[in-house]
Design an enzyme around this catalytic site. Structure first.
Site, PDB file in Angstrom:
ATOM      1  N   GLY A 218       0.961  -1.240  -0.039  1.00  0.00           N
ATOM      2  CA  GLY A 218      -0.030   0.040   0.122  1.00  0.00           C
ATOM      3  C   GLY A 218       0.851   1.221   0.034  1.00  0.00           C
ATOM      4  N   PRO A 219       0.124   2.535  -0.019  1.00  0.00           N
ATOM      5  CG  PRO A 219      -1.324   3.900  -1.004  1.00  0.00           C
ATOM      6  CD  PRO A 219      -1.099   2.531  -0.300  1.00  0.00           C
ATOM      7  N   PRO A 220       2.602   4.969   1.266  1.00  0.00           N
ATOM      8  CG  PRO A 220       4.511   6.134   0.692  1.00  0.00           C
ATOM      9  CD  PRO A 220       3.096   5.407   0.016  1.00  0.00           C
ATOM     10  N   GLY A 221       2.307   5.468   4.900  1.00  0.00           N
ATOM     11  CA  GLY A 221       1.464   6.179   5.803  1.00  0.00           C
ATOM     12  C   GLY A 221       0.190   5.611   6.171  1.00  0.00           C
ATOM     13  CB  THR A 222      -1.909   3.044   4.343  1.00  0.00           C
ATOM     14  OG1 THR A 222      -0.616   2.245   3.748  1.00  0.00           O
ATOM     15  CG2 THR A 222      -2.144   3.995   3.068  1.00  0.00           C
ATOM     16  CB  THR A 225       4.894  -0.423  10.680  1.00  0.00           C
ATOM     17  OG1 THR A 225       5.829  -0.262   9.477  1.00  0.00           O
ATOM     18  CG2 THR A 225       5.889  -0.719  11.829  1.00  0.00           C
ATOM     19  CG  HIS A 439      -6.650  31.969 -10.228  1.00  0.00           C
ATOM     20  ND1 HIS A 439      -5.767  31.906 -11.411  1.00  0.00           N
ATOM     21  CD2 HIS A 439      -6.572  31.148  -9.672  1.00  0.00           C
ATOM     22  CE1 HIS A 439      -5.563  30.524 -11.557  1.00  0.00           C
ATOM     23  NE2 HIS A 439      -5.752  30.088 -10.460  1.00  0.00           N
ATOM     24  CD  GLU A 440      -7.732  30.696  -5.792  1.00  0.00           C
ATOM     25  OE1 GLU A 440      -8.477  29.787  -5.588  1.00  0.00           O
ATOM     26  OE2 GLU A 440      -6.394  30.595  -5.967  1.00  0.00           O
TER      27      GLU A 440
END
Length: 630
Positions: A218-222, A225, A439-440
């Site tokens: 999976g992606p980092p931080g999910t 560990t 712009h916003e």
């Protein structure tokens, strides 16, 4: 004791050993360490007559005289060569009360004495210091290193071939599945491993065997560990944790030795969990290219051998984590090694809310906090991101002197994680604030007319540390897992709204739309190369995704002629979104002026304020859309 302290301790004791050797030499052979001055025989006789000489030693084999004389109250050593026929020397020395001695040197004895002091004694001392230092290190590290495990001479090898895995006993692992939120499917897949470790007899009775390994992808931080530790905590078994990069050494063979030692220790502590984080560092696909790494491949071969060799009936389970599964060697992924592949994906809406609630329980909060709004505001956020959001909110509450975290703190922390802190040092000129405001608001008006399911929540022109001079925040009302071609075209139109407003009001473009253009191009290219959403090229995959979990994008897998057509189609889709945004803002030109001036004055407005102004009837009816005209 870490490596730096080990090196410092070894250097200190080596210095002590060398100083001890020199000290013993100076004690047993003081003459060699005193400064000896050579004088003539006549000078020697004059010094005897002047009563300066106090002691004389004669070497009968060489007629060399070594004598000690007083020099202004201090003793100095001198040497000279005697005349062999000087029969009056002894009587002269007696008259002046000089202490006389003579000796015949034993050459073999001198040589043995020299070898003992110069070679044998230093080696004995260094060996003793190394042995004592080895015992100190073993006591400090709680290790069981010995010479057979490759600890080197006298323990100075620093644990060559010794696994550096961190061991945590079962009763000390306090993480359980209750501490993991938003990963219900992954926990369900790992629950069977927990059951086997707790009740192996049930599986042995029917003849089933536990999976040797499970790969968390999976992606980092999910929370890969965290899940591994939770398995050990649920089962109450020992947990070994090591990173894949710790196996790869500069010297060939050391990584394989570490793998052997790790599984040897795991076999002693079974049942247990062996967790290898970032296994792609050691488990990359083997090849014969010039960039191959012999040490890494030997380590991988040893890992494959160990996973085949251990008896999993004892309850040894290997868990590994990676965010680059496409680079792993096929032999590592086959059944019998890593039998299961468990996806640990980014949490959905319900998962994000559960993660926020889990971390919010550790923080004092004001009553009535709506975490559902925060969960909707953070699509694509990982568990680590959400934990950071709660922590940032707590830090902000302390910074402002409050005892509890408020809804405003959490909302502001979302913006800090997404766009960075407010950049107080950046002061925009009035013209620049005007351009950013239009712009916003251009983004917001196109979003309000194109996407009814993602209302505008906030518009601001306060610069952020990420480099953004302002941003428009939208929040999806519902979680979407499928997107249609129309949805993507509307997203592109919203992204083009900022540049369209600049061109419509000021007649020129700025570099403020660079990020919008990049995102719009990515969506359009995916429509053409991955989703087959163009009639000209049809339903064909023209690109391949790289590093799915690390955001590596995609690369084209087509001919040069087709690649040119892809570029043309991407340009056409983005330009169509640009035209849609221009037409929409032209229809709502008066609202664009009104809201932009208000935003320029106030700098930040909420979604409710924007919609109230946008939907208010001021007598200026917008032109109907082309579909309504038809």
């Amino acid at each position: 004791m870490d490596n730096k302290k080990q090196r410092q301790t070894m250097i200190l004791y080596l210095i002590i050993a060398i100083a001890l050797v020199f000290g013993l030499n100076s004690y047993f052979n003081p003459v060699s360490y005193n400064q000896v001055t050579e004088v003539s025989y006549s000078q020697f006789l004059d010094m005897v007559d002047d009563n300066e000489v106090t002691k004389v030693d004669l070497d009968t084999s060489t007629n060399e005289i070594t004598f000690i004389a007083d020099d202004n109250g201090s003793s100095k050593t001198y040497t000279t060569t005697a005349f062999p026929n000087d029969d009056n020397l002894v009587s002269r020395l007696s008259e002046h009360n000089v202490d006389m001695s003579a000796h015949i040197p034993n050459e073999n004895e001198n040589l043995l004495y020299y070898m003992l002091l110069s070679y044998v004694l230093p080696l004995v001392i260094i060996f003793f210091i190394g042995w004592w230092l080895n015992r100190r290190m073993r006591k400090a590290m709680g290790d069981t290193m010995d010479f057979s495990s490759g600890s080197g001479f006298g323990g100075m090898g620093g644990g060559l071939g010794k696994s550096s895995a961190k061991e945590v006993k079962g009763e000390e692992v306090h993480t359980t599945f209750k501490d993991v939120a938003g990963q219900d499917e992954a926990k369900e897949s790992l629950q069977e491993i927990v059951n086997f470790l707790q009740h192996p007899e049930k599986y042995n009775e029917i003849g089933a065997r536990c999976p040797r390994g499970a790969l968390l992808v999976g992606p980092p931080g999910t929370g890969k560990t965290l899940l591994a530790r939770a398995v050990a905590g649920e089962a109450g078994v020992t947990f070994f944790q090591i990173s894949g990069s710790e196996f790869v050494e500069m010297f060939v063979g050391r990584g394989a030795a570490k793998v052997r030692d790790l599984f040897k220790e795991a076999n002693k502590k079974a049942p247990c969990i062996v967790f290898i984080d970032e296994i792609d560092a050691v488990g990359k696909r083997r090849d014969t290219s010039i960039n191959s790494n012999d040490e890494r491949e030997q380590t991988l071969n040893q890992l494959l051998s160990e996973m085949d060799g251990f008896d999993n009936h004892k309850g040894i389970v290997v868990l590994a984590a990676t965010n680059r599964p496409e680079t792993l060697d096929p032999a590592l992924l086959r059944p019998g090694r890593f039998d299961r592949r468990i996806p640990v994906e980014l949490p959905d809406l319900a998962g994000r809310k559960a993660i926020l609630q889990l971390h919010a329980n550790d923080v004092k909060m004001e009553p009535g906090i709506d975490l559902d709004v925060i969960a909707r505001s953070t699509p694509g956020a990982s568990g680590a991101d959400l934990a950071n959001i709660i922590n940032e909110a707590a830090l902000r509450a302390v910074r402002y002197g409050r005892k509890r975290v408020s809804q405003e703190d959490i909302q502001e922390s979302v913006e800090v994680v997404i766009a960075g802190e407010k950049r107080k040092s950046t002061v925009l000129s009035e013209h620049e604030k005007q351009v950013v405001s239009y712009h916003e608001v251009g983004h917001a008006i196109v979003a309000a007319t194109q996407r009814s399911d993602a209302p505008v929540q906030k518009i601001t022109i306060v610069p952020r540390t990420s480099g953004a001079l302002g941003y428009t925040m939208q929040v999806d009302e519902n979680e979407h897992f499928l997107s249609t071609k129309k949805d993507m075209e509307e997203q592109i139109a919203v992204l083009c709204g900022g540049r369209a407003a600049e061109e419509l009001i000021f007649g020129e473009a700025t570099n403020g739309a660079s990020n919008d253009i990049e995102k719009a191009t990515q969506i359009a290219r995916a429509m053409v190369t991955q989703y087959g959403m163009t009639e000209e090229l049809g339903m064909v995959a023209l690109g391949q995704q790289r590093n799915r979990y690390l955001g590596g994008g995609s690369e084209l897998t087509c001919s040069e002629g087709t690649a040119e057509k892809v570029d043309e189609m991407v340009q056409k889709i983005v330009e169509q979104g640009h035209k849609t945004a221009l037409a929409t803002l032209q229809d709502h030109r008066f609202k664009l002026h009104e809201i932009a001036r208000y935003l320029q004055k106030k700098e930040t407005i909420t979604g409710e304020e924007f919609m109230a102004m946008f939907t208010r009837d001021d007598g200026f009816a917008p032109r109907p859309k082309p579909a309504e005209q038809a």
